[in-house]
Structures are given as C-alpha cells and as structure tokens.
Design a protein around this motif. Structure first.
Motif, PDB file in Angstrom:
ATOM      1  N   GLY A 100      18.550   7.852 -48.224  1.00  0.00           N
ATOM      2  CA  GLY A 100      19.399   7.904 -49.092  1.00  0.00           C
ATOM      3  C   GLY A 100      19.699   9.444 -49.485  1.00  0.00           C
ATOM      4  N   TYR A 101      20.064   9.744 -50.922  1.00  0.00           N
ATOM      5  CA  TYR A 101      20.335  11.105 -51.223  1.00  0.00           C
ATOM      6  C   TYR A 101      19.362  11.485 -52.148  1.00  0.00           C
ATOM      7  CZ  TYR A 101      24.560  10.437 -48.270  1.00  0.00           C
ATOM      8  OH  TYR A 101      25.319  10.228 -47.184  1.00  0.00           O
ATOM      9  N   TRP A 102      18.977  12.788 -52.139  1.00  0.00           N
ATOM     10  CA  TRP A 102      18.520  13.379 -53.510  1.00  0.00           C
ATOM     11  C   TRP A 102      19.486  14.575 -53.851  1.00  0.00           C
ATOM     12  CZ3 TRP A 102      12.971  14.787 -51.007  1.00  0.00           C
ATOM     13  CH2 TRP A 102      12.218  13.466 -50.457  1.00  0.00           C
ATOM     14  N   TYR A 103      19.209  15.247 -54.951  1.00  0.00           N
ATOM     15  CA  TYR A 103      20.204  16.100 -55.544  1.00  0.00           C
ATOM     16  C   TYR A 103      19.691  17.440 -55.896  1.00  0.00           C
ATOM     17  CZ  TYR A 103      23.033  11.645 -55.958  1.00  0.00           C
ATOM     18  OH  TYR A 103      23.628  10.610 -55.795  1.00  0.00           O
ATOM     19  N   ASP A 104      20.473  18.522 -55.472  1.00  0.00           N
ATOM     20  CA  ASP A 104      20.063  19.739 -55.896  1.00  0.00           C
ATOM     21  C   ASP A 104      20.178  19.941 -57.350  1.00  0.00           C
ATOM     22  OD1 ASP A 104      20.143  22.339 -56.681  1.00  0.00           O
ATOM     23  OD2 ASP A 104      21.086  22.933 -54.562  1.00  0.00           O
ATOM     24  N   GLY A 105      19.179  20.198 -57.906  1.00  0.00           N
ATOM     25  CA  GLY A 105      18.996  20.205 -59.527  1.00  0.00           C
ATOM     26  C   GLY A 105      19.787  21.445 -60.101  1.00  0.00           C
ATOM     27  N   ILE A 106      20.174  22.485 -59.318  1.00  0.00           N
ATOM     28  CA  ILE A 106      20.710  23.623 -59.804  1.00  0.00           C
ATOM     29  C   ILE A 106      22.127  23.368 -59.598  1.00  0.00           C
ATOM     30  CG2 ILE A 106      21.220  25.830 -59.495  1.00  0.00           C
ATOM     31  CD1 ILE A 106      18.195  26.082 -58.358  1.00  0.00           C
ATOM     32  N   THR A 107      22.866  22.887 -58.518  1.00  0.00           N
ATOM     33  CA  THR A 107      24.057  22.788 -58.389  1.00  0.00           C
ATOM     34  C   THR A 107      24.831  21.038 -58.448  1.00  0.00           C
ATOM     35  OG1 THR A 107      23.960  22.154 -55.907  1.00  0.00           O
ATOM     36  CG2 THR A 107      24.070  24.461 -56.368  1.00  0.00           C
ATOM     37  N   GLY A 108      23.758  20.249 -58.362  1.00  0.00           N
ATOM     38  CA  GLY A 108      24.007  18.884 -58.610  1.00  0.00           C
ATOM     39  C   GLY A 108      24.441  18.313 -57.450  1.00  0.00           C
ATOM     40  N   ALA A 109      24.676  18.900 -56.292  1.00  0.00           N
ATOM     41  CA  ALA A 109      25.053  18.694 -54.978  1.00  0.00           C
ATOM     42  C   ALA A 109      24.014  17.727 -54.597  1.00  0.00           C
ATOM     43  CB  ALA A 109      25.553  19.522 -54.078  1.00  0.00           C
ATOM     44  N   PRO A 110      24.524  16.461 -53.919  1.00  0.00           N
ATOM     45  CA  PRO A 110      23.548  15.594 -53.004  1.00  0.00           C
ATOM     46  C   PRO A 110      23.247  16.219 -51.843  1.00  0.00           C
ATOM     47  CG  PRO A 110      26.029  14.659 -52.842  1.00  0.00           C
ATOM     48  CD  PRO A 110      26.172  15.871 -53.992  1.00  0.00           C
ATOM     49  N   PHE A 111      22.231  15.734 -51.395  1.00  0.00           N
ATOM     50  CA  PHE A 111      21.769  16.334 -49.879  1.00  0.00           C
ATOM     51  C   PHE A 111      20.794  14.920 -49.508  1.00  0.00           C
ATOM     52  CE2 PHE A 111      18.506  17.797 -52.612  1.00  0.00           C
ATOM     53  CZ  PHE A 111      17.354  17.542 -51.882  1.00  0.00           C
ATOM     54  N   ALA A 112      20.895  14.872 -48.122  1.00  0.00           N
ATOM     55  CA  ALA A 112      20.104  13.963 -47.312  1.00  0.00           C
ATOM     56  C   ALA A 112      18.851  14.702 -47.121  1.00  0.00           C
ATOM     57  CB  ALA A 112      20.745  13.325 -46.159  1.00  0.00           C
ATOM     58  N   PRO A 113      17.721  14.036 -47.803  1.00  0.00           N
ATOM     59  CA  PRO A 113      16.513  14.896 -47.297  1.00  0.00           C
ATOM     60  C   PRO A 113      15.739  14.581 -45.866  1.00  0.00           C
ATOM     61  CG  PRO A 113      15.950  12.953 -48.488  1.00  0.00           C
ATOM     62  CD  PRO A 113      17.534  12.951 -48.332  1.00  0.00           C
ATOM     63  N   ASN A 425      10.165  25.524 -59.541  1.00  0.00           N
ATOM     64  CA  ASN A 425      10.558  24.755 -58.607  1.00  0.00           C
ATOM     65  C   ASN A 425       9.677  23.414 -58.770  1.00  0.00           C
ATOM     66  OD1 ASN A 425      12.060  26.780 -57.448  1.00  0.00           O
ATOM     67  ND2 ASN A 425      10.371  27.501 -56.004  1.00  0.00           N
ATOM     68  N   ARG A 426      10.682  22.466 -59.059  1.00  0.00           N
ATOM     69  CA  ARG A 426      10.071  21.128 -59.320  1.00  0.00           C
ATOM     70  C   ARG A 426      10.951  19.969 -58.828  1.00  0.00           C
ATOM     71  NH1 ARG A 426      11.585  20.824 -65.746  1.00  0.00           N
ATOM     72  NH2 ARG A 426      10.449  18.945 -65.563  1.00  0.00           N
ATOM     73  N   VAL A 427      10.268  18.688 -59.266  1.00  0.00           N
ATOM     74  CA  VAL A 427      10.958  17.512 -59.053  1.00  0.00           C
ATOM     75  C   VAL A 427      11.318  16.972 -60.443  1.00  0.00           C
ATOM     76  CG1 VAL A 427      10.643  15.252 -58.035  1.00  0.00           C
ATOM     77  CG2 VAL A 427       9.704  17.029 -56.739  1.00  0.00           C
ATOM     78  N   ARG A 428      12.419  16.368 -60.403  1.00  0.00           N
ATOM     79  CA  ARG A 428      12.617  15.777 -61.722  1.00  0.00           C
ATOM     80  C   ARG A 428      13.318  14.320 -61.476  1.00  0.00           C
ATOM     81  NH1 ARG A 428      16.938  18.107 -64.600  1.00  0.00           N
ATOM     82  NH2 ARG A 428      17.491  19.602 -62.864  1.00  0.00           N
ATOM     83  N   ILE A 429      13.585  13.680 -62.570  1.00  0.00           N
ATOM     84  CA  ILE A 429      14.062  12.371 -62.181  1.00  0.00           C
ATOM     85  C   ILE A 429      15.418  11.921 -63.117  1.00  0.00           C
ATOM     86  CG2 ILE A 429      12.404  10.928 -61.204  1.00  0.00           C
ATOM     87  CD1 ILE A 429      11.627   9.781 -64.065  1.00  0.00           C
ATOM     88  N   ASP A 430      16.226  11.503 -62.852  1.00  0.00           N
ATOM     89  CA  ASP A 430      17.470  11.237 -63.870  1.00  0.00           C
ATOM     90  C   ASP A 430      17.751   9.798 -63.466  1.00  0.00           C
ATOM     91  OD1 ASP A 430      19.555  11.068 -65.574  1.00  0.00           O
ATOM     92  OD2 ASP A 430      21.096  12.214 -64.144  1.00  0.00           O
ATOM     93  N   GLY A 431      17.245   8.812 -64.262  1.00  0.00           N
ATOM     94  CA  GLY A 431      17.460   7.283 -63.663  1.00  0.00           C
ATOM     95  C   GLY A 431      16.700   7.138 -62.447  1.00  0.00           C
ATOM     96  N   ASP A 432      17.619   6.607 -61.487  1.00  0.00           N
ATOM     97  CA  ASP A 432      17.187   6.304 -60.294  1.00  0.00           C
ATOM     98  C   ASP A 432      17.410   7.666 -59.262  1.00  0.00           C
ATOM     99  OD1 ASP A 432      16.345   3.781 -60.815  1.00  0.00           O
ATOM    100  OD2 ASP A 432      18.317   3.011 -60.320  1.00  0.00           O
ATOM    101  N   ARG A 433      18.124   8.786 -59.996  1.00  0.00           N
ATOM    102  CA  ARG A 433      18.234   9.840 -58.895  1.00  0.00           C
ATOM    103  C   ARG A 433      17.017  10.560 -59.155  1.00  0.00           C
ATOM    104  NH1 ARG A 433      23.470  12.969 -59.933  1.00  0.00           N
ATOM    105  NH2 ARG A 433      22.421  13.855 -61.728  1.00  0.00           N
ATOM    106  N   ILE A 434      16.670  11.359 -57.859  1.00  0.00           N
ATOM    107  CA  ILE A 434      15.654  12.382 -57.816  1.00  0.00           C
ATOM    108  C   ILE A 434      16.395  13.988 -57.646  1.00  0.00           C
ATOM    109  CG2 ILE A 434      13.973  13.426 -56.115  1.00  0.00           C
ATOM    110  CD1 ILE A 434      13.100  10.691 -55.574  1.00  0.00           C
ATOM    111  N   LEU A 435      16.016  14.804 -58.781  1.00  0.00           N
ATOM    112  CA  LEU A 435      16.569  16.203 -58.487  1.00  0.00           C
ATOM    113  C   LEU A 435      15.473  16.857 -58.220  1.00  0.00           C
ATOM    114  CD1 LEU A 435      17.885  14.332 -60.972  1.00  0.00           C
ATOM    115  CD2 LEU A 435      18.971  16.591 -61.486  1.00  0.00           C
ATOM    116  N   ILE A 436      15.898  18.022 -57.395  1.00  0.00           N
ATOM    117  CA  ILE A 436      14.919  18.842 -56.849  1.00  0.00           C
ATOM    118  C   ILE A 436      15.478  20.357 -57.129  1.00  0.00           C
ATOM    119  CG2 ILE A 436      14.017  20.145 -54.863  1.00  0.00           C
ATOM    120  CD1 ILE A 436      13.150  17.124 -55.151  1.00  0.00           C
ATOM    121  N   ASP A 437      14.847  20.887 -58.163  1.00  0.00           N
ATOM    122  CA  ASP A 437      15.114  22.303 -58.505  1.00  0.00           C
ATOM    123  C   ASP A 437      14.262  23.268 -57.630  1.00  0.00           C
ATOM    124  OD1 ASP A 437      16.518  21.471 -60.572  1.00  0.00           O
ATOM    125  OD2 ASP A 437      14.704  21.694 -62.194  1.00  0.00           O
TER     126      ASP A 437
END
Length: 540
Positions: A100-113, A425-437
């Motif tokens: 699926g997709y994770w999300y760039d925690g700085i820009t909010g953009a999705p990316f396929a990891p 530089n960290r992993v965060r969660i927002d509901g089911d979304r994974i955010l990567i700073d």
C-alpha cells in the motif's frame, strides 16, 4: 493487479485476494500452515510477528527449543511463475507490490515503500548480499555531520553467530581481500563467486588505482553459466529457481518441517493486548480471513520491519501506556534510519556488458576514517545487472531504445553512506496511516563518495556517468525505531532486544539497531536473532 497478487487497497484476508498467493511450496508439509476455519482463538508459547530475515531466522533458531512457536505473516506465499524474473512485471506493473502507501510526514505526500508482505519478507527481492558489519560499526564513530552510536554489545559477541548464519545461508566469500573486514573465527562455507570478464576488468582497474576491490559476500548458489543466466534479475525481482538463499527457503521452511513451528499466512496483527498492570503481553489481535482473531501467547517477538514493528507498538497504546507499548523512554518510532544511497551507472557506448550475475564486487577503501578519507564515506557494491524496465521509473522521459542501449553497455553500482540517528526522524501513526518524518543526515560524505567513485569509474573506461540519489521510498534498509541500549531512559530495548518495559516482548528485526552502518543489514539482523534466541525461550 493480477489475480494472484494483492491489491493494497483491499484488506488482507479479503477473498478478493487471489487464490494462487496462498498456495503452499511443494517442499512444505501441509499441516505446518495453520487453518483456523471457524475458530476465533489460538494459543502458542512464542508468537513471532513477521517472516522476513529476523522472523524466519528466529523460527529456525527455536525449532528444537521444545516450545510451541507460531509465525504470523500478513502476506501469503509469493507464487512461483515466469513473471518472477520479468523486470517489466516488477518495475513497471508493480506485480508484487502489496504494502500500500505510507506518507511523508513533512509533505503529506503518499509513497509506495520498499517493503513487501510475502512469506520471506524483503528477502524475496534482495540481491543476497550478506556482509558482516565492521568491528567499528559496533562502536561510537565520529562522522562529518555527527556521531554514530555504540551498540550495547561488541563485534566479538556477535561474531560466532555471523558464522552460523553464513553457514545457514550458504554465503560465498573470501576474508583476505577487504582491509576493514573484521576477524572471522570460521571461514566462509563456500568460495567467492567469480567475477565475469567485464567486472574482472573493472576490479583490475581499481587495483591499478591503488584500491582494494574484493569479492562481496553473497548467498547465491551459482555453479554454472546457466545458473547466472537464470538469476540475472534476482537482485530486485523474485527468484523462482531456489538458487537465491532467502528467509523462506533457508530458514522458515526447515523450521516448519521440523514440527514445532507453525505458520499463519494472510494474517495481520493489529494490536497487542497487555495484562492489567501493563507489564506483560497476554495476546495479540489479528485480522484473518475477514474476521478478528485472538492469539494467546507467553512470549512475543516482533519482526515486522522497523516501521511496522514501531507502528504496531504505537497502535497498541493503553490507558497506562498512552504513548505506545514499551515507550517509557519516548524513543519508540524515533531514530528512524535508512542509508544515504545512490544508484550509479557508468556507460561506455563502445563496450557491451554481457555480465549475467554482476553482484560480485565490492570496495570499502573509504568505509572508515584513515589515510583514504578524513571521515567515513561508505560502501561500494555492484547491483544486479540493470535492464531497461528497471531504469524506466527513474528516467520516464527516456525512450525505451535509449534505455536498452545504455543498460546493455553499463556497469551498475550501489553506493551507501551511513544515515545517522536523529530523534526528529521518526515513524508516526494517524489512524491506519503510517507517516515517516525523515530528513537525510550525513549527506556531504555521501556526495564526496559519489564524486570519488565517478573518478574511479571514468578511469576504468566508462566516460558517461548517470546517478540517482534515492529518496524516502527507498527504505529496504530501514532500522533504528526501537533502539537497544543499557539505559532504559535512552533506549527502548535492552542488550538482548527485550523491551525495558514489557517483560515478555522482544524485537528481532533492525528496529533494534542503534546505528545504521553503511552495509546491507540482513546478515546482522539474522546473526543478532540467533544471539537473542535463547533469552526468548528461557524459562518456558
């Protein structure tokens, strides 16, 4: 999406996922894979979450421990099919991408990891490069842009387990060529893979330039030219021949066929449940075949990868541990590291490269500070031989004929420099979304490494140089989100990878790494897993 793969937008376990992904390998005993049917609960002594390098190696280590061991994998068995070695299917059609997709925690953009949910994890797609970390990698090291943290154990403590994993995975290598290579108490089980003529010519040029190229440790069981042809695309694509040593075929299948280890596929653990005092995990909740099940367990070993392991612990927060399980230090999800990495392609329009298995050469002359470099710069290793579909995602504007011409005349290199730990530089969660700073660290040494290799490769006869620095989506070497250490205020795990806070929780993937080093992490993940395995079953 083909009917034998996964659609990342369809929940795992949904019947819309194709039937072929659940087929068992013919060498696997059918009763080794758990079928719950209508039951909603299962018991085990040790629950291993994830079947990649850490999870599968741990299952192998515990196969004769006398405990019931259950490996839970959110994906299915990757189908063996002609498309396995078709780079167009892999790189252009995304046939096996299922994270699926994770999300760039700085820009909010999705990316396929760069993560894959299949039995065997990311080893299904790796190039089987299995180097040991250098002795210095376990110590505090000064870099140009910061400090790499010391590990809570030394190279000497993990060294015997490196040898054991090298034997388990049939590693081919040589110990007397690479100056920073640490001492081995046992030889490599197999001699190194020989260079094909074009790569031997490159190695000769490096030697003439005063460098020390070496035969890189590799777990490809190549014996003939036909073997090399069969696995040409195996660095980045699945291998349906069995030539590549990976977590499934070398560790998990032998463990499952031993009788004490079981596997559940297409089962996603969504939450860990604790005792009322929060000191122990008593069960895991998981989605399996469209319903929620409960897995009761005495011990838990997380091996879901540095991002997903951290995300699961964060999602398992309780009233008494609101910031996530085992997070009294506040460091869970932080210190996320990947490598600064660049794809480096040298082209000579007049010199075809007929190499089939190219990943045989490495160079570490700039790995440590010394006469060659004031600060550590990193590692050079060959990529598997690139083909036009592999280049297309990075050069979409280029016509296919140009990419075919270039890849037929290129030598293809992967450069890595250590990414330093940073709490930002960290992993965060927002509901089911994974955010990567993630903001890369230690970038200037990486650029210096690229500059030096450009000069070296041009002197070797490749005047045209193309480079592509990897971004947030290139994270197959992720680590550091639950760092190990002796002090519970500055680390998440102790020296045996057990949680400081949760007495029956271990982490058996690269989340534990206090530093990223600048080498492929797979062998170190596996060796560390063998090191900690006895502590996981002690007292059961």
């Amino acid at each position: 999406m083909p009917d034998d793969g996964y659609d990342p937008h369809v929940p795992l376990g949904d019947p819309r996922h194709g039937a072929r992904a659940a087929q068992l390998p013919p060498e696997l005993a059918p009763d080794s894979v758990v079928q719950l049917n209508h039951a909603d609960e299962i018991d085990t002594d040790v629950l291993i979450i994830g079947s990649g390098m850490g999870g599968s190696t741990l299952a192998w280590a515990l196969r004769n421990a006398g405990a019931k061991v259950l490996v839970v994998e959110r994906g299915g068995f990757l189908p063996r099919e002609p498309e396995n070695h078709d780079p167009a299917q892999m790189y252009l059609k995304g046939r096996y991408k299922n994270a699926g997709y994770w999300y760039d925690g700085i820009t909010g953009a999705p990316f396929a990891p760069g993560a894959y949910y299949w039995v065997g994890g990311n080893t299904k797609f790796y190039g089987a490069s299995l180097p040991r970390f250098r002795r210095s990698d376990f110590t505090e090291v000064e870099h140009q842009e910061g400090t790499s943290k010391a590990w809570p154990f030394t190279y000497e403590e993990i060294e015997p387990y490196y040898g054991e994993v090298e034997r388990l995975f049939d590693v081919h290598g040589q110990t007397d060529e690479d100056p920073p290579e640490p001492k081995h108490s046992t030889p490599y089980p197999f001699p190194p893979l020989t260079h094909e003529p074009v790569i031997e010519r490159l190695a000769d040029s490096m030697r003439q330039q005063g460098l020390n190229p070496f035969h890189t440790p590799n777990a490809m069981n190549i014996a003939t030219r036909a073997d090399r042809v069969a696995v040409t695309t195996a660095d980045g694509c699945p291998d349906d021949t069995g030539i590549k040593s990976e977590a499934e075929n070398k560790a998990l299948v032998p463990a499952l066929n031993g009788g004490h280890v079981k596997l559940m596929v297409r089962t996603e653990v969504t939450r860990l449940l604790t005792s009322p005092d929060g000191r122990r995990i008593v069960a895991a909740e998981a989605r399996h075949q469209g319903r929620i099940i409960r897995i009761n367990t005495a011990r838990v070993a997380l091996a879901a990868g540095a991002v997903n392991s951290a995300a699961l612990l964060l999602r398992s927060a309780t009233r008494t541990q609101p910031e996530g399980l085992g997070n009294s230090s506040g460091l869970l999800g932080r210190n996320y590291m990947v490598h600064n990495s660049t794809f480096f392609v040298g082209v000579n329009p007049l010199r075809p490269n007929t190499t089939q298995w190219q990943k045989t050469l490495g160079m570490n002359d700039f790995y440590e500070a010394g006469e060659m470099a004031r600060y550590p710069l990193g590692n050079l290793q060959m990529l598997g031989k690139l083909q036009a579909p592999m280049l297309k995602p990075a050069r979409q504007w280029a016509p296919n004929w140009a990419l075919k011409f270039m890849s037929a005349r290129s030598v293809d290199i992967y450069l890595t420099t250590e990414d330093l730990p940073s709490v930002e530089n960290r992993v965060r969660i927002d509901g089911d979304r994974i955010l990567i700073d993630w903001k890369p660290t230690n970038v200037a040494p990486h650029h210096e490494l690229v500059r030096r290799i450009r000069r070296i490769v041009r002197k070797a006869g490749y005047p045209l140089i193309f480079t592509q620095q990897m971004g947030i989506e290139t994270n197959s070497h992720m680590c550091g989100t639950a760092v190990g250490g002796h002090d519970s205020t500055t680390s998440v795990l102790d020296s045996t990878c057990r949680s400081h806070d949760i007495e029956n929780l271990w982490v058996a993937d690269a989340s534990f790494f206090p530093s990223s080093a600048a080498l492929n992490p797979a062998l170190t993940i596996a060796a560390n897993t063998l090191r900690i395995a006895p502590s996981i079953v002690s007292g059961l």
